[in-house]
Design a protein around this motif. Sequence first.
Motif, PDB file in Angstrom:
ATOM      1  N   GLY A 179      40.648  53.161  44.276  1.00  0.00           N
ATOM      2  CA  GLY A 179      40.375  52.458  45.152  1.00  0.00           C
ATOM      3  C   GLY A 179      39.112  51.055  45.200  1.00  0.00           C
ATOM      4  O   GLY A 179      38.669  50.575  45.550  1.00  0.00           O
ATOM      5  N   ARG A 180      38.251  51.503  44.389  1.00  0.00           N
ATOM      6  CA  ARG A 180      36.913  50.950  44.078  1.00  0.00           C
ATOM      7  C   ARG A 180      37.117  50.257  43.235  1.00  0.00           C
ATOM      8  O   ARG A 180      35.734  49.027  43.093  1.00  0.00           O
ATOM      9  N   GLY A 181      38.202  49.439  43.130  1.00  0.00           N
ATOM     10  CA  GLY A 181      38.147  48.053  42.258  1.00  0.00           C
ATOM     11  C   GLY A 181      39.740  47.740  42.864  1.00  0.00           C
ATOM     12  O   GLY A 181      40.490  48.159  43.310  1.00  0.00           O
ATOM     13  N   ASN A 182      39.219  46.207  42.429  1.00  0.00           N
ATOM     14  CA  ASN A 182      41.040  45.598  42.702  1.00  0.00           C
ATOM     15  C   ASN A 182      40.546  43.929  42.427  1.00  0.00           C
ATOM     16  O   ASN A 182      39.828  43.129  42.041  1.00  0.00           O
ATOM     17  N   VAL A 183      41.808  43.846  41.442  1.00  0.00           N
ATOM     18  CA  VAL A 183      42.245  42.369  41.325  1.00  0.00           C
ATOM     19  C   VAL A 183      44.044  41.789  41.831  1.00  0.00           C
ATOM     20  O   VAL A 183      44.726  42.612  41.779  1.00  0.00           O
ATOM     21  N   PHE A 303      34.975  45.809  40.534  1.00  0.00           N
ATOM     22  CA  PHE A 303      34.768  46.485  40.757  1.00  0.00           C
ATOM     23  C   PHE A 303      33.504  47.371  41.302  1.00  0.00           C
ATOM     24  O   PHE A 303      32.255  46.755  41.136  1.00  0.00           O
ATOM     25  N   GLU A 304      33.712  48.205  42.163  1.00  0.00           N
ATOM     26  CA  GLU A 304      32.200  48.762  43.036  1.00  0.00           C
ATOM     27  C   GLU A 304      31.730  50.172  41.852  1.00  0.00           C
ATOM     28  O   GLU A 304      32.806  51.351  41.687  1.00  0.00           O
ATOM     29  N   VAL A 305      31.037  49.582  41.190  1.00  0.00           N
ATOM     30  CA  VAL A 305      30.669  50.695  40.340  1.00  0.00           C
ATOM     31  C   VAL A 305      29.674  51.754  40.673  1.00  0.00           C
ATOM     32  O   VAL A 305      29.672  53.243  40.434  1.00  0.00           O
ATOM     33  N   SER A 306      29.381  51.265  42.151  1.00  0.00           N
ATOM     34  CA  SER A 306      28.684  52.531  42.531  1.00  0.00           C
ATOM     35  C   SER A 306      28.031  51.881  44.752  1.00  0.00           C
ATOM     36  O   SER A 306      28.095  50.260  44.692  1.00  0.00           O
ATOM     37  N   PHE A 312      31.802  41.592  41.357  1.00  0.00           N
ATOM     38  CA  PHE A 312      33.010  40.077  41.654  1.00  0.00           C
ATOM     39  C   PHE A 312      33.357  38.845  40.485  1.00  0.00           C
ATOM     40  O   PHE A 312      32.128  38.964  40.617  1.00  0.00           O
ATOM     41  N   VAL A 313      34.520  38.733  40.974  1.00  0.00           N
ATOM     42  CA  VAL A 313      34.951  37.306  39.678  1.00  0.00           C
ATOM     43  C   VAL A 313      35.397  36.781  41.087  1.00  0.00           C
ATOM     44  O   VAL A 313      36.351  37.268  41.636  1.00  0.00           O
ATOM     45  N   ALA A 406      27.058  40.400  41.738  1.00  0.00           N
ATOM     46  CA  ALA A 406      27.232  41.721  42.202  1.00  0.00           C
ATOM     47  C   ALA A 406      26.821  41.466  43.424  1.00  0.00           C
ATOM     48  O   ALA A 406      25.407  40.244  44.143  1.00  0.00           O
ATOM     49  N   ASN A 407      27.034  42.479  44.611  1.00  0.00           N
ATOM     50  CA  ASN A 407      26.362  42.853  45.749  1.00  0.00           C
ATOM     51  C   ASN A 407      26.224  44.147  46.283  1.00  0.00           C
ATOM     52  O   ASN A 407      26.362  44.955  45.779  1.00  0.00           O
TER      53      ASN A 407
END
Length: 620
Positions: A179-183, A303-306, A312-313, A406-407
Amino acid sequence: MAAEEEADAIVVTGSRITSPAATAASPLQIVDSRQIANAGAVNIQDVLLQNPTFGTPSISRTNSSFATSSAGVATVDLRNLGVDRTLVLVNGRRFVSGIPGSNAVDLNVIPTQFLERVDVLTGGASALYGSDAVAGVVNFIYKKDFDGIQADAQTGITDRGDGFDYQANLLVGKNFADGRGNVMVFGGYSKQGAIYKKDHGTEAGPSDVDQTSLGGLTGNDADLFKPQRPFLSGYSPRGRYYTDNFAFTYDPVTGALRPCTSTNGGPAPDDCGLPAGTQIGPDGFRYLAVPVERYVAALRGNFEVSEALNLFVEGNYARTQVKTEIEPFPLDSSYITPETGGQIPIESMVNGVLYRNPFVPDAIYADASDTDGDGLKDIFFDKRLSDFGPRTSIAKRDTFRIAGGANGKFWSDWSYEAYGIYGQTVEHQKGSGQFNSLNFQQALNAIRDVNDIDGDGDRAEIICADAAARAAGCVPANIYGVGSLTPAVGYLAAPQTLDTKVTETVAGANVSGGLFSLFGNRDKVSIALGGEYRRETSSSVFDPLSQAGLNGGNALPSTKGKFDLVEGFGEVIAPILEDRPFFHRLSLRGAVRVSHYSTVGGTFSYNYGGEWAPIEDVRF
């Protein structure tokens, strides 16, 4: 409780500061995904225009059939203050314009299936978002965690049997990395069919097929809004030809030429009335809604690296094709010879010999005289150019945008964002139904070559009098009667072209968070600081004849320009009282923006205000 509120903190359109509640100082309306889906609209513009907050957009399907450019673009206009004063954002970030020389975004590129909601901020927000947010902001928020496959198709038609619309769409999304990433990826096709004015009622009158109604200028005020059926334009395919004494036209039944109204104030031999010709509506030329065909693609991924770094894109692409159509050109001879006020010679002097234009009927030639003092007889005329067919245009428009950045969060309650954006809109338009004024002037200067001045041995042929024009392919033009111009249309017609390009490059960053609490309040004094660089270019290039005003009388100069600017902004919200009798919350807020444009120099905007909530459900 505080932890839960912090976890649910969001950024609400109208502020750049994270808040635990979806509240805003300015009026904020939210259109959610259920409302969008239930509307079943092909274009999100159709959904938004059901809200009375939006005025009549300057360009849409239903008002751009006459447009010389940007037909079929879908814009929004808050409170009728102008599309350039309504800022359109996607996920809080700018989107490239769809119209050269304007900030207006073409909503054809926004897929409705991609939207979580639309925030509509109806208060002025120039201090927060920039000088183009005077009327407010429309912020399109994309879905973030869609997981699955959504395919849909629909079709529809009006109760008049036209406006056949259909669309097919596919949305695919996948969560990954726990769940840390989504496309999400979207592809869609839609086509909105033409709707003709002849088949629908408008404010001008009922929708009977045999009608087009406009107010009659009879001198009686009661007739101003009385339907006239049918409404005939003042320009007939048979033409009207003005000489010293009469206006001549061709009888619609017998086809014979006859004199009609007087042109010198004397008695008229016959009152022919308005020549029955092109009916503005029932002939079927004018669109009430232009046909629009769209191919749309979009993607969004993160994608949440941390907690401190989320990448994001976003990407959008749309190909839009639009056709416009109106009745054939209403030609007045002043378009051909504006330097003389419209006098058209019906005689020519070649090598000292006076020639008569052989196309001119005897009755017209006999009643004409030299009215401009050049020694040659002349006339005036007007004529609907039905030989050229309707005036049409086909525009192909490609819009592309890519955004990334990035955020994340740091120091427990601080957040940041950094991003870059590039977008462009390119349009190519071709038009037909117009005429080349210079060629028309040469083609009307026709003679019978009884002296074989072109040396080809044919003394019966009709040729253009000017040798240079003949060398350039001049074809003599006969303006008398219906269909008489057809042999010369290839020489007289002037196809129009228009090429436009708009680009936008943006780089920005902002940071927000809490500083300290006042008077023991739960919430801290919060601030947001940021900066943005933006560069925009725009060009609009018409064909050379249009630029010179020699294409149907339209002088359409080409334009090119660019600017860049650097902006800095800040915002603060200071809670003063909380959870007290009659003061559930009392706070002060303010924002400033300083901008420097390469074109106009520096600007400064600000706002300030206060909010008082005596109880949780009431705010002032």
